[in-house]
Design a protein around this motif. Structure first.
Motif, PDB file in Angstrom:
ATOM      1  N   ALA B  91       0.477  -1.536   0.563  1.00  0.00           N
ATOM      2  CA  ALA B  91       0.070   0.045   0.032  1.00  0.00           C
ATOM      3  C   ALA B  91       0.825   1.007   0.119  1.00  0.00           C
ATOM      4  O   ALA B  91       0.868   2.001  -0.671  1.00  0.00           O
ATOM      5  CB  ALA B  91      -1.118  -0.036   0.603  1.00  0.00           C
ATOM      6  N   GLU B  94       2.288   1.130  -3.531  1.00  0.00           N
ATOM      7  CA  GLU B  94       1.463   2.161  -4.346  1.00  0.00           C
ATOM      8  C   GLU B  94       1.137   4.038  -4.399  1.00  0.00           C
ATOM      9  O   GLU B  94       0.089   4.218  -4.912  1.00  0.00           O
ATOM     10  CB  GLU B  94      -0.117   0.870  -4.165  1.00  0.00           C
ATOM     11  N   GLY B  95       0.658   4.308  -2.439  1.00  0.00           N
ATOM     12  CA  GLY B  95       0.027   5.432  -2.739  1.00  0.00           C
ATOM     13  C   GLY B  95       1.017   6.567  -2.776  1.00  0.00           C
ATOM     14  O   GLY B  95       1.269   7.371  -2.205  1.00  0.00           O
ATOM     15  N   ARG B 145      -2.982   7.732   4.397  1.00  0.00           N
ATOM     16  CA  ARG B 145      -4.497   6.744   3.440  1.00  0.00           C
ATOM     17  C   ARG B 145      -3.785   5.801   3.028  1.00  0.00           C
ATOM     18  O   ARG B 145      -4.884   4.435   2.403  1.00  0.00           O
ATOM     19  CB  ARG B 145      -4.477   7.699   1.408  1.00  0.00           C
ATOM     20  N   SER B 146      -3.038   5.366   2.535  1.00  0.00           N
ATOM     21  CA  SER B 146      -1.216   3.911   1.978  1.00  0.00           C
ATOM     22  C   SER B 146      -2.307   3.187   3.501  1.00  0.00           C
ATOM     23  O   SER B 146      -2.398   1.590   3.319  1.00  0.00           O
ATOM     24  CB  SER B 146      -0.478   3.818   2.354  1.00  0.00           C
ATOM     25  N   ASP B 149      -5.487   1.971   3.299  1.00  0.00           N
ATOM     26  CA  ASP B 149      -5.637   1.426   1.555  1.00  0.00           C
ATOM     27  C   ASP B 149      -5.473  -0.553   2.636  1.00  0.00           C
ATOM     28  O   ASP B 149      -5.407  -1.181   2.032  1.00  0.00           O
ATOM     29  CB  ASP B 149      -4.684   1.871   1.317  1.00  0.00           C
ATOM     30  N   ALA B 152      -8.021  -1.788   4.513  1.00  0.00           N
ATOM     31  CA  ALA B 152      -9.006  -2.146   3.098  1.00  0.00           C
ATOM     32  C   ALA B 152      -8.829  -3.825   2.759  1.00  0.00           C
ATOM     33  O   ALA B 152      -9.597  -5.065   3.077  1.00  0.00           O
ATOM     34  CB  ALA B 152      -9.922  -1.622   2.831  1.00  0.00           C
ATOM     35  N   GLU B 153      -7.598  -3.440   2.434  1.00  0.00           N
ATOM     36  CA  GLU B 153      -7.188  -4.757   1.717  1.00  0.00           C
ATOM     37  C   GLU B 153      -6.385  -5.658   2.430  1.00  0.00           C
ATOM     38  O   GLU B 153      -7.068  -6.896   2.382  1.00  0.00           O
ATOM     39  CB  GLU B 153      -5.584  -4.783   1.238  1.00  0.00           C
TER      40      GLU B 153
END
Lengths: 286, 161
Positions: B91, B94-95, B145-146, B149, B152-153
């Motif tokens: 994450a 990606e973030g 935010r990461s 995320d 959530a993942e």
């Protein structure tokens, strides 16, 4: 420097008695930064965290026993302690980040003897006791007698604090702690204020006390609070008189975190707010 | 004085020799060559050296190496499973939740400490959980935010498996 980790209170007492240059520690959150800043570490360091009694956290009909080396996080996670002493727990939970919470202890916060220590006002207002031990045995003192001044405690050579005791709170009695810091988190108190309040069925005050931190060399118990409040319903006028008593009781210093005048003013503001908060909590209790 | 320490680091039992005054941070980097853990302030303020000790988040600069005798230590090197990055690491990639990267190992470990006990944190809870980790490059929004995320993942894969 030699690191030692005794597993009994007796063993720790012996280490201190046989080494005049020995020092106890728990979280090392003050000790290691001081060493980093150039202070020489003692010849013998005694880690108290392997002693079960020092890590104890328990409650019975008589009251609470809190091991001096138990971490702030463990206190904050204890739901019954939080409901019986919400003010003490909110004070302890303000000490640093999660990383610090997992290490810092009540014993260290008090015995490091910073005037701004967050746990000091709450422990004093709740009339906690310190159980002190050495090879000579145990003695118990009121918490207000533990700290003498900045960096100075009443502990004799060879002594350390084993645990703290608190009575079970009576019904409709509660505490609260508020502090002022320039940042909202991760900061040192410019003023700290702890209150303890008891009310009757009708919400009238039956007892009250306020203790301030960071406004004098030690915590300051503000005189005359109960006299102003008992019988009242915490009306504006009575609270304003309490605020004035707190401002008057300060003996602050000027430093980069605040001036004397500012500290006096904030001590009054926090007194009003913290008494109101403790009164609300006491009224909600059955 | 030099002493032996035996503990578990990232799942492996290890034994090493340390000076009594050495911190866990110094032992990890200098004795065990686990240089993923960074030194920032060395006074417990910045969180760059964060590790888990028996599941609890700690600044390794505030711990004497001798203290972890018998303990279970997790450093940033223990997050990935062989070639598979941990969802939190993925994450962050990606973030783009990093710039210079010095604070990243500590942030990853702090995020793991949070998600190990709470897989559904609010943004506020995330911000409190990383309050002991300072970043002077990116600001914290991408990090926050990461972590959300990653949570959530991890919730999704928990449902699947």
């Amino acid at each position: 420097m030699m690191y030692t980790a005794p597993v009994t209170v007796d063993e720790a007492c012996q280490l201190l008695a046989s080494n005049s240059a020995a020092k106890v520690f728990a979280g090392a959150t003050d000790l290691l930064p001081q060493a980093q800043a150039g202070r020489r570490l003692e010849d013998v360091l005694v880690d108290l965290k392997r002693i079960p009694r020092l890590m104890n956290l328990e409650v019975d009909d008589q009251g609470w026993t809190i091991g001096a080396a138990a971490s702030a996080a463990r206190l904050a996670e204890h739901s019954q302690l939080r409901s019986e002493y919400p003010g003490l727990v909110e004070a302890v939970a303000l000490i640093g980040s999660d990383q610090i919470q997992n290490r810092a202890s009540l014993g260290g916060n008090l015995c490091n003897a910073s005037p701004a220590a967050d746990s000091g006002p709450s422990m004093v207002v709740n009339e906690a006791r310190a159980v002190i031990v050495s090879t000579a045995g145990f003695r118990t003192i009121p918490i207000a007698d533990l700290v003498r001044g900045p960096g100075e405690t009443s502990l004799e050579p060879g002594e350390f604090v084993a645990e703290f005791q608190l009575d079970r709170p009576a019904a409709r009695r509660a505490d609260a702690y508020l502090r002022f810091t320039p940042r909202t988190e991760m900061d040192i108190a410019v003023v700290g204020a702890a209150a303890r309040v008891a009310v009757d069925d009708a919400g009238r005050c039956t007892d009250a006390a306020v203790v301030l931190g960071a406004v004098a060399p030690t915590t300051v118990r503000v005189g005359g609070i109960a006299e102003e409040l008992v019988g009242s319903t915490f009306d504006e006028e009575a609270l304003a008189r309490c605020a004035a008593l707190s401002s008057e009781a300060c003996r602050p210093i000027d430093d980069k975190r605040g001036t004397k005048e500012f500290r006096r003013h904030i001590a009054g503001v926090l007194t009003t707010r913290v008494l109101r908060l403790a009164a609300e909590r006491a009224s909600e209790q059955r | 004085m030099r002493s032996h320490v035996t503990c578990t680091i990232n799942g492996d039992e290890v034994e090493f020799l340390v000076d009594d005054r050495q911190t866990l941070l110094d032992a990890l980097r200098d004795e065990l060559q686990l240089t993923g853990t960074k030194e920032g302030c060395a006074t417990g303020d910045c969180g760059a050296c964060s590790v888990l000790i028996d599941g609890r988040l700690n600044c390794s600069c505030l711990v004497f190496a001798r203290e972890v005798e018998g303990a279970d230590v997790l450093t940033v090197e223990g997050l990935a499973d062989a070639d598979h990055l941990h969802p939190i690491q993925h994450a962050f990639l990606e973030g783009a939740a990093l710039q210079c990267g010095i604070c990243t190992p500590g942030l990853l470990v702090a995020a793991k400490a949070l998600l190990d006990r709470n897989l559904k944190p609010t943004e506020e809870e995330v911000r409190y959980a990383i309050a002991g980790n300072l970043c002077r490059c990116t600001g914290y929004d991408k990090v926050v935010r990461s972590i959300l995320d990653a949570a959530a993942e991890m919730r999704d894969s928990a449902v699947v498996s």
